[in-house]
Scaffold this active site. Structure first.
Site, PDB file in Angstrom:
ATOM      1  N   CYS A   1       0.799  -1.231   0.000  1.00  0.00           N
ATOM      2  CA  CYS A   1       0.000   0.000   0.000  1.00  0.00           C
ATOM      3  C   CYS A   1       0.832   1.281   0.000  1.00  0.00           C
ATOM      4  O   CYS A   1       0.274   2.378  -0.074  1.00  0.00           O
ATOM      5  CB  CYS A   1      -0.955  -0.015   1.181  1.00  0.00           C
ATOM      6  SG  CYS A   1      -1.904  -1.551   1.226  1.00  0.00           S
TER       7      CYS A   1
ATOM      8  N   HIS B   1      -2.668   8.591   5.032  1.00  0.00           N
ATOM      9  CA  HIS B   1      -2.997   7.248   4.539  1.00  0.00           C
ATOM     10  C   HIS B   1      -4.464   6.961   4.876  1.00  0.00           C
ATOM     11  O   HIS B   1      -5.213   6.491   4.040  1.00  0.00           O
ATOM     12  CB  HIS B   1      -2.063   6.215   5.168  1.00  0.00           C
ATOM     13  CG  HIS B   1      -2.096   4.870   4.538  1.00  0.00           C
ATOM     14  ND1 HIS B   1      -2.034   4.681   3.169  1.00  0.00           N
ATOM     15  CD2 HIS B   1      -2.212   3.624   5.076  1.00  0.00           C
ATOM     16  CE1 HIS B   1      -2.095   3.375   2.908  1.00  0.00           C
ATOM     17  NE2 HIS B   1      -2.217   2.719   4.047  1.00  0.00           N
TER      18      HIS B   1
ATOM     19  N   GLU C   1      -1.534   7.178  12.922  1.00  0.00           N
ATOM     20  CA  GLU C   1      -1.278   8.409  12.149  1.00  0.00           C
ATOM     21  C   GLU C   1      -1.557   9.656  12.981  1.00  0.00           C
ATOM     22  O   GLU C   1      -0.776  10.608  12.948  1.00  0.00           O
ATOM     23  CB  GLU C   1      -2.135   8.426  10.882  1.00  0.00           C
ATOM     24  CG  GLU C   1      -1.508   7.669   9.717  1.00  0.00           C
ATOM     25  CD  GLU C   1      -2.179   7.978   8.394  1.00  0.00           C
ATOM     26  OE1 GLU C   1      -3.339   7.555   8.223  1.00  0.00           O
ATOM     27  OE2 GLU C   1      -1.559   8.622   7.545  1.00  0.00           O
TER      28      GLU C   1
ATOM     29  N   LYS D   1      -9.552   8.407   0.932  1.00  0.00           N
ATOM     30  CA  LYS D   1      -9.957   7.026   0.621  1.00  0.00           C
ATOM     31  C   LYS D   1     -11.459   6.835   0.656  1.00  0.00           C
ATOM     32  O   LYS D   1     -11.980   5.857   0.121  1.00  0.00           O
ATOM     33  CB  LYS D   1      -9.263   6.051   1.570  1.00  0.00           C
ATOM     34  CG  LYS D   1      -7.779   5.919   1.225  1.00  0.00           C
ATOM     35  CD  LYS D   1      -7.112   4.767   1.913  1.00  0.00           C
ATOM     36  CE  LYS D   1      -5.702   4.530   1.382  1.00  0.00           C
ATOM     37  NZ  LYS D   1      -4.730   5.592   1.664  1.00  0.00           N
TER      38      LYS D   1
ATOM     39  N   HIS E   1      -9.655   2.048  -0.774  1.00  0.00           N
ATOM     40  CA  HIS E   1      -8.218   1.841  -0.613  1.00  0.00           C
ATOM     41  C   HIS E   1      -7.713   1.107  -1.855  1.00  0.00           C
ATOM     42  O   HIS E   1      -8.001  -0.067  -2.063  1.00  0.00           O
ATOM     43  CB  HIS E   1      -7.949   1.022   0.648  1.00  0.00           C
ATOM     44  CG  HIS E   1      -6.497   0.941   1.009  1.00  0.00           C
ATOM     45  ND1 HIS E   1      -5.486   1.291   0.130  1.00  0.00           N
ATOM     46  CD2 HIS E   1      -5.868   0.571   2.154  1.00  0.00           C
ATOM     47  CE1 HIS E   1      -4.320   1.126   0.715  1.00  0.00           C
ATOM     48  NE2 HIS E   1      -4.519   0.690   1.940  1.00  0.00           N
TER      49      HIS E   1
ATOM     50  N   PHE F   1       1.602  -3.144   4.583  1.00  0.00           N
ATOM     51  CA  PHE F   1       1.983  -4.466   5.077  1.00  0.00           C
ATOM     52  C   PHE F   1       3.507  -4.570   4.956  1.00  0.00           C
ATOM     53  O   PHE F   1       4.110  -3.990   4.049  1.00  0.00           O
ATOM     54  CB  PHE F   1       1.379  -5.567   4.186  1.00  0.00           C
ATOM     55  CG  PHE F   1      -0.030  -5.964   4.525  1.00  0.00           C
ATOM     56  CD1 PHE F   1      -0.829  -5.213   5.366  1.00  0.00           C
ATOM     57  CD2 PHE F   1      -0.571  -7.124   3.974  1.00  0.00           C
ATOM     58  CE1 PHE F   1      -2.132  -5.599   5.656  1.00  0.00           C
ATOM     59  CE2 PHE F   1      -1.876  -7.513   4.254  1.00  0.00           C
ATOM     60  CZ  PHE F   1      -2.661  -6.758   5.099  1.00  0.00           C
TER      61      PHE F   1
END
Lengths: 798, 81
Positions: A155, A287, A298, A319, A324, A389
């Site tokens: 991502c 994000h 965050e 998003k 996403h 990830f």
């Protein structure tokens, strides 16, 4: 101020996502707060607790050359790239070596994996599966002839692609880079996130309900150019791209660190490398996935980082518009960030009720989390960040002004090789490799693989609580990486964890695990995926596991282009050290041979039916695997800790002549370019080279390209120049073999390998072999290739 | 299903699906301790396995029930239809 020759500017934008098939549509949707999240129509949702997705609706995706040869992900990417190129006033580059393509992706051609598995298992689907096909097919479409690669950091891949684009330009290796990210919505990621209970059944609500994500799909592309090149051609420019930061959590394979520490370090590096103040940032495109873990980490990072210097910075997650989009997320969000910057607008996260707004305020304090509607705000710089990830964090700064970027301050510093970790079908240590060389070992069959044993873990002090989680690729990478640190006697501590980074090069990465996951959900249904297995589908899981096991918290990137990725990891690592970003880098090449990989090779007609030697003029090769890790350090850093030195990494070069992905024929001359480029980078001439560690694997089509290029570059000298071919022992292990060839060079130069079998190519093209001594070798060239027409070369020297 | 059989099935699952070394896994071994090191991702797999194999839902169940094979088996015993 950033000197003009280090300035990078954005000259074109392209996007396709659930709220628009181009930049204008997408931006208008953003201004009107239109969400693209709807009930999915493209995957089976039986017994699944969530059925929403943000899918692209576009009738013209097939309007590309040879659509039957391309996965949906490549079509999405080509559409965005074409828009960005047209916007920049650029078109066919005719294999121009100064034009590069770098595309990020998480799941790549996963729809072709599904199609292959559920259909007639036809060879035509195979070249469409790997992430590596995306950038190659974009390059083929527009004739980009420079470095063509893919970033596979899940991502965060889209953001890292743009960061890497700037690194290349600032290192003088490209004038124009088509950079971005692409991913398509499919059953594998849908089922995987379901199994992790990470989907929000009501649609994602970042920084608000925080019950999970909603998957999207799409592509974003930005054209990044050197300022001087853009000026020369009179291009319009949107903004400057300043500094970036990439770090690793070294914590958990799927979850971010709750304290946001390494995310903060990535943001800090981006701001510091930009030469700006924290208060220059007016808007952060976060994000903001919608999971509690991400959003809280965050918020913690933003509150701590901006603190009193910029307490009211505007923040939002887009998003909720696009879903996403995984590897495309950072690239699409870069487009939003650049539009926000250039139109002085901050975008919202929505919807919030008054009560929810009050609860958010409670959590975020003075930070300005933009809600419900876009609004004007004067902006100087915008920050975009993503996490992934594998524990990857990435941040990048877009700016109206040129900032004070420092690039390549360590260009004149020397880089040494100080540690090697070898995992191959011959065994999992240097000693096993030396023994195999002495014994003249050949592959035992036409398909060979490496096997990690409990003794390896015991020797390296790796506990069961850790190794039980590893898939095959992760096992190979973890053991080779830890062996390299052991060999270098490099102890990762809290003090130096941020001084060292990792670049993993891989040809197929998590493709095999993705195929296994597809098999599982085809049998059990999308509602019954495995939370344990899903993380292994991302290509950067192997590098993530190495970071967790070793504690390495610096730069962490996984690149995938084909076999040559095992050399590109060395070339890019040299650049990271020259850029002063890290003092030490672990460059690796890792690929696995699980049964489906051999099946693919057989279906493609590239697997030999019996053991073949290099230059055997066979119609296939032995399918192998392996993971080789090479520790590179800035010389004074290595000397200060008393490290033994194998050799110096002197130069890296690349060449490309576009042919279809999956093919090599017709691209021969690009290998000449790669070699000459590496020689120039090292400040050497062809006559300075004493030996070559090559890529010949016995398959005539591959070996002839190596022979031809070496004859053209080295002329008569070639007849007496030893060619060491590691694949005679380990088969075609793709990136693992490319890095093994580099290790072979390091061991020959470092005196650990006194002699080895070598091949000699006579003027008439005939090949003979005999043992060659290493004592007089001072400079060794290492070469590799990739389907689609890319070649890389590295020079090591005493 | 006898309690011993439930425990045996759970042990096999930990070994085959979660990569746990059978030699160190006793019925009372702490699953989330340093040696085995299960985490939240593994607990999702345990919940899914218990549901599909024994028809018992452990979603949202308190942590202490996941401590060992013994405690999971006890929960299954107490809640199976």
């Amino acid at each position: 101020m950033t000197p003009n020759d280090k300035r990078c500017v954005v000259t074109g934008l392209g996007v396709i996502c659930a709220v628009g098939n181009n930049v204008e549509e997408t931006w208008n949707s953003a201004l009107k707060s239109v969400s693209g999240i709807h009930k999915t129509t493209s995957v089976d949702t039986v017994n699944c607790y969530a059925d929403l997705a943000a899918e692209v609706k576009c009738d013209t995706l097939d309007e590309v050359d040879a659509p039957e040869e391309k996965d949906r992900v490549s079509k999405l990417c080509i559409k965005a790239a074409n828009e960005a190129l047209a916007d920049a006033g650029l078109s066919n580059f005719n294999d121009d070596q100064r034009v590069s393509v770098i595309i990020g992706s998480c799941v790549g051609g996963v729809i072709s994996i599904e199609h292959y598995h559920q259909g007639a298992k036809e060879a035509v689907d195979i070249p469409k599966m790997p992430i590596a096909s995306i950038a190659s097919q974009v390059a083929e479409t527009c004739g980009a002839g420079g470095i063509v690669t893919n970033v596979a950091n899940a991502c965060a891949a889209g953001t890292i692609s743009i960061a890497l684009a700037c690194d290349l330009i600032r290192a003088g290796k490209a004038d124009v880079v088509i950079a971005g990210g692409a991913d398509s919505f499919a059953a594998v990621p849908y089922s995987g996130f379901l199994s992790l209970h990470a989907l929000d059944e009501n649609g994602c609500s970042p920084f608000n309900r925080c019950n999970g994500i909603t998957l999207g799909e799409g592509a974003g592309v930005v054209i990044v150019e050197s300022y001087e090149y853009a000026q020369k051609r009179g291009a319009k420019t949107y903004c400057e791209v300043l500094g970036s930061g990439v770090t690793s959590d070294a914590n958990h394979i799927t979850a971010p660190r709750e304290d946001g520490l390494c995310l903060m370090e990535a943001i800090n590096r981006a701001v510091k490398n930009s030469g700006i103040q924290k208060s220059d940032i007016g808007y952060v495109n976060a994000h903001g996935t919608g999971t509690g873990k991400n959003d809280n980490a965050e918020i913690t990072a933003f509150k701590t980082f901006f603190g009193e210097e910029n307490p009211t910075v505007s923040v939002s997650s887009t998003k909720v518009l696009t879903g996403h989009c995984l590897g495309a997320a950072g690239a699409i969000e870069a487009v939003f960030s650049i539009k926000a910057l250039t139109t002085d607008t901050v975008l919202p996260t929505f919807p919030y009720t008054e009560e929810q707004s009050a609860a958010l305020k409670e959590k975020v304090g003075t930070l300005d989390f933009v809600q419900n509607t876009a609004r004007p705000k004067q902006l100087k710089c915008v920050l975009s960040n993503n996490v992934a990830f594998g524990g990857t964090n990435a941040a990048i700064v877009f700016s109206k002004e040129q900032g004070s970027v420092t690039a390549q301050p360590a260009r004149n510093k020397k880089i040494v090789v100080t540690g090697l970790g070898i995992v191959s079908p011959l065994g999992n240590s240097k000693t096993a490799y030396f023994d195999a060389v002495k014994a003249g070992k050949k592959p035992e069959s036409a398909s060979v693989k490496s096997t990690i044993t409990l003794d390896d873990y015991k020797d390296l002090g790796i506990k069961m609580a850790f190794y039980r989680k590893l898939d095959n690729l992760g096992q190979l990478q973890t053991v080779s990486g830890m062996r390299a640190l052991q060999d270098a006697d490099f102890k990762v501590t809290e003090d130096n964890a941020k001084d060292i980074g990792i670049i993993v090069g891989t040809s197929e990465g998590g493709l095999g695990s993705t195929y296994d996951f597809e098999e599982l959900i085809a049998r059990e249904g999308n509602a019954n995926g495995s939370a344990f297995k899903f993380p292994h589908t991302v290509y950067n899981a192997a590098g993530g596991y190495l970071s967790i096991c070793s504690g390495i918290k610096g730069y962490g990137v996984t690149i995938t282009t084909g076999p040559l990725s095992g050399l590109d990891s060395i070339g890019y690592s040299m650049n990271v050290i020259h850029d002063g970003q890290e003092q030490a880098m672990m460059a690796t090449g890792t690929d696995e041979n699980i049964p489906v990989i051999t099946e693919f090779a057989q279906k493609l007609g590239v697997a030999a039916s019996e053991v073949v030697a290099p230059f055997a003029n066979a119609d296939g090769c032995v399918v192998g695997d392996g993971s080789v890790s090479i520790l590179l350090e800035e010389e004074s850093y290595a000397k200060a800790r008393g490290a033994k030195v194998y050799c110096y990494a002197l130069g890296y070069g690349h060449g490309r002549k576009n042919v279809k992905f999956g093919k090599l024929a017709g691209s021969d001359e690009a290998l000449d370019k790669a070699i000459n480029d590496a020689l120039a980078d090292a400040g050497l001439k062809a006559s300075d080279i004493d030996a070559v560690c090559g890529f010949a694997n016995g398959f005539k089509k591959v070996d002839d390209i190596e022979k031809g290029a070496l004859q053209r570059v080295f002329g008569e000298k070639l007849a007496t120049m030893p060619l060491f071919e590691v694949k005679e022992r380990v088969g075609e292990g793709r990136a693992g073999s490319a890095a093994l060839a580099a290790s072979e060079a390091a061991m020959l130069l470092g005196g650990e390998l006194a002699s080895d079998n070598a091949y000699f190519v006579a003027a008439d093209g005939s090949v003979s072999s005999k043992f060659a001594e290493a004592a007089n070798l001072k400079k060794i060239l290492v070469i590799s290739f990739a389907a689609g027409g890319s070649y890389s070369a590295v020079v090591f020297g005493k | 299903m006898a309690n011993e059989e439930v425990k045996s099935k759970l042990k096999s699952f930990f070994m085959s699906d979660l990569g746990v070394d059978g030699d160190v896994l006793q019925y009372d071994t702490a699953l989330f301790g340093d040696e085995i090191g299960l985490d939240s991702v593994d607990s999702l797999e345990i919940i899914s396995f218990v549901d599909s194999t024994f028809g018992v839902s452990m979603t949202g169940v308190a942590k202490e029930n996941f401590q060992s094979i013994d405690t999971i088996a006890a929960y299954i015993e107490a809640h199976k239809a």
